[in-house]
Design a protein around this motif. Structure first.
Motif, PDB file in Angstrom:
ATOM      1  N   ASN A   8      37.800  -8.471 -29.141  1.00  0.00           N
ATOM      2  CA  ASN A   8      39.167  -8.724 -28.698  1.00  0.00           C
ATOM      3  C   ASN A   8      39.760  -9.932 -29.430  1.00  0.00           C
ATOM      4  O   ASN A   8      40.934  -9.929 -29.833  1.00  0.00           O
ATOM      5  CB  ASN A   8      39.199  -8.956 -27.201  1.00  0.00           C
ATOM      6  CG  ASN A   8      38.815  -7.715 -26.437  1.00  0.00           C
ATOM      7  OD1 ASN A   8      39.035  -6.601 -26.921  1.00  0.00           O
ATOM      8  ND2 ASN A   8      38.243  -7.887 -25.258  1.00  0.00           N
ATOM      9  N   GLN A  18      40.482  -8.922 -32.923  1.00  0.00           N
ATOM     10  CA  GLN A  18      41.658  -8.064 -32.936  1.00  0.00           C
ATOM     11  C   GLN A  18      42.925  -8.884 -32.703  1.00  0.00           C
ATOM     12  O   GLN A  18      43.965  -8.651 -33.323  1.00  0.00           O
ATOM     13  CB  GLN A  18      41.510  -6.973 -31.865  1.00  0.00           C
ATOM     14  CG  GLN A  18      42.665  -5.988 -31.807  1.00  0.00           C
ATOM     15  CD  GLN A  18      42.720  -5.152 -33.065  1.00  0.00           C
ATOM     16  OE1 GLN A  18      41.696  -4.930 -33.705  1.00  0.00           O
ATOM     17  NE2 GLN A  18      43.901  -4.686 -33.433  1.00  0.00           N
ATOM     18  N   PHE A  21      49.837  -6.046 -26.189  1.00  0.00           N
ATOM     19  CA  PHE A  21      48.489  -5.495 -26.086  1.00  0.00           C
ATOM     20  C   PHE A  21      47.593  -6.167 -27.118  1.00  0.00           C
ATOM     21  O   PHE A  21      47.995  -6.395 -28.264  1.00  0.00           O
ATOM     22  CB  PHE A  21      48.484  -3.983 -26.353  1.00  0.00           C
ATOM     23  CG  PHE A  21      49.070  -3.160 -25.251  1.00  0.00           C
ATOM     24  CD1 PHE A  21      48.493  -3.147 -23.992  1.00  0.00           C
ATOM     25  CD2 PHE A  21      50.208  -2.380 -25.467  1.00  0.00           C
ATOM     26  CE1 PHE A  21      49.028  -2.374 -22.978  1.00  0.00           C
ATOM     27  CE2 PHE A  21      50.740  -1.602 -24.462  1.00  0.00           C
ATOM     28  CZ  PHE A  21      50.152  -1.605 -23.203  1.00  0.00           C
ATOM     29  N   HIS A  41      43.898  -5.076 -28.481  1.00  0.00           N
ATOM     30  CA  HIS A  41      42.991  -3.939 -28.283  1.00  0.00           C
ATOM     31  C   HIS A  41      42.136  -3.709 -29.519  1.00  0.00           C
ATOM     32  O   HIS A  41      42.417  -4.230 -30.607  1.00  0.00           O
ATOM     33  CB  HIS A  41      43.796  -2.676 -27.979  1.00  0.00           C
ATOM     34  CG  HIS A  41      44.615  -2.189 -29.136  1.00  0.00           C
ATOM     35  ND1 HIS A  41      45.825  -2.780 -29.486  1.00  0.00           N
ATOM     36  CD2 HIS A  41      44.396  -1.197 -30.040  1.00  0.00           C
ATOM     37  CE1 HIS A  41      46.320  -2.160 -30.541  1.00  0.00           C
ATOM     38  NE2 HIS A  41      45.467  -1.203 -30.906  1.00  0.00           N
ATOM     39  N   SER A  42      41.111  -2.910 -29.336  1.00  0.00           N
ATOM     40  CA  SER A  42      40.268  -2.422 -30.428  1.00  0.00           C
ATOM     41  C   SER A  42      39.949  -0.963 -30.160  1.00  0.00           C
ATOM     42  O   SER A  42      39.939  -0.510 -29.003  1.00  0.00           O
ATOM     43  CB  SER A  42      38.975  -3.246 -30.528  1.00  0.00           C
ATOM     44  OG  SER A  42      38.228  -3.152 -29.333  1.00  0.00           O
ATOM     45  N   GLY A  62      40.806  -2.962 -24.441  1.00  0.00           N
ATOM     46  CA  GLY A  62      41.905  -3.889 -24.648  1.00  0.00           C
ATOM     47  C   GLY A  62      42.257  -4.745 -23.453  1.00  0.00           C
ATOM     48  O   GLY A  62      41.692  -4.600 -22.361  1.00  0.00           O
ATOM     49  N   ILE A 102      50.285   0.821 -28.587  1.00  0.00           N
ATOM     50  CA  ILE A 102      49.029   1.369 -29.122  1.00  0.00           C
ATOM     51  C   ILE A 102      49.311   2.828 -29.499  1.00  0.00           C
ATOM     52  O   ILE A 102      49.649   3.641 -28.618  1.00  0.00           O
ATOM     53  CB  ILE A 102      47.897   1.272 -28.097  1.00  0.00           C
ATOM     54  CG1 ILE A 102      47.669  -0.180 -27.688  1.00  0.00           C
ATOM     55  CG2 ILE A 102      46.603   1.861 -28.656  1.00  0.00           C
ATOM     56  CD1 ILE A 102      46.645  -0.360 -26.583  1.00  0.00           C
TER      57      ILE A 102
END
Length: 345
Positions: A160, A163, A198, A200-201, A216, A342
């Motif tokens: 995270n 990211q 957001f 996220h990965s 995320g 996303i």
């Protein structure tokens, strides 16, 4: 007249004589029958005597044969007695051998019982040792699982963070490159009291048929000097069919098997906003959440909905999966969209 009387008398005499002769004849007949009976009896006696004579001859012959048979049986009996003596001798030998075998068998059974008792004790010891090892293994597995969970949490935090750093660098690069093109839009965002995005990965499938997983956080930051009351988060997924969403959502009942029902010191607690939240998810793919205890966001304070998971099968989608976020509060009832989306193509 006299002749007639004499004739009658003669007739009467003749009749009397006839009666007498008849009685004599009957008497003779009776005597003849008696003689015949005696003759028959004599004949029977004669036949009996003849039979007795014949029987005596047969008896003599039978006696001679019987005596011969007795001699033969006696010889066989002597033979049998000799054989019986031999059999008794053999039987005594067999009994001695049997007694010896019984002694050996008893000794063997005694030894086997002792070995069985020893084996049972060893088995009990092994079972106790097995239970002890299983207990130790369970404790070790619990420790290893706890360690794995910690490592997984650290990995997720690192993912995270990376990211977030990548997203921040990317956004700064985009903002620097297109500052003129999005000047008005940035000005609009600066006018909003909340900045939301957001982090996220994406975990891609290793094999065909495996689902895609999105890990995320949703960050919400008050960038003003005023307090924002009653914050509400809305995460909208389109298309929402075949998508599983889970996160750290506190529920009073087991409303959703995919939701985590626990509390941690490092994250806020969130819960569903509406009682009919399931209907909104099924019909619109919207997840409406609010902090369970925090009623306001202080100036320059940041809150987050951490550790959500979105899992979906890639093969079931013919279009892009889009995940949007919106923030609402008492001061912004129309809502503020997240700075990013996303999008999975």
């Amino acid at each position: 007249m006299n002749k007639t009387k004499r004739g009658k008398q003669d007739y009467l005499q003749l009749q009397q004589q006839l009666i007498h002769y008849k009685s004599e004849i009957s008497k003779y007949k009776h005597e003849l029958a008696s003689v015949q009976n005696k003759l028959l009896q004599e004949r029977e006696k004669t036949d009996y005597y003849k039979a007795v004579i014949r029987t005596g001859e047969q008896y003599r012959i039978a006696k001679e044969q019987f005596e011969q048979e007795i001699q033969y049986v006696q010889s066989k009996l002597k033979e049998a007695e000799k054989n019986a003596e031999k059999m008794n001798m053999q039987l005594s030998i067999v009994e001695e051998e049997r007694n010896d075998l019984l002694k050996l068998l008893k000794a063997a059974v005694t030894n086997l019982l002792k070995e069985k008792q020893s084996s049972d004790e060893k088995i009990n010891q092994l079972l106790l040792e097995k239970e002890r090892l299983i207990t130790q293994l369970d404790k070790r597995l619990e420790k290893e699982q706890f360690r794995i969970d910690l490592l997984t949490a650290e990995r997720n935090e690192l993912l995270n963070t990376s990211q977030f750093l990548f997203q921040s660098l990317y956004e700064k690069h985009v903002e620097q490159k297109e500052v003129d093109a999005v000047g008005k839009e940035n000005t609009a965002f600066m006018d909003d009291p909340i900045r939301a995005r957001f982090i996220h990965s994406i975990v891609l499938p290793h094999e065909n048929g495996d689902p895609v997983t999105i890990l995320g956080h949703a960050e919400i930051e008050n960038i003003t000097e005023q307090t924002l009351h009653h914050p509400v988060l809305c995460i909208k997924i389109h298309p929402h069919q075949h998508v599983q969403f889970s996160g750290k959502i506190i529920t009073t009942k087991k409303q959703n098997e995919n939701d985590f029902n626990y509390k941690t010191d490092s994250s806020m607690e969130w819960k569903y906003l509406h009682p009919d939240w399931r209907k909104q998810i099924q019909e619109k793919g919207e997840y409406w959440l609010k902090p369970s205890e925090k009623m306001a966001i202080e100036p320059y304070e940041k809150i987050s909905f951490e550790g959500f998971h979105i899992v979906f099968p890639l093969d079931d989608f013919d279009e892009a999966l889009v995940i949007e976020g919106f923030v609402y509060c008492q001061e912004k009832k129309n809502g503020i969209p997240f700075e990013n989306k996303i999008i999975i193509n």
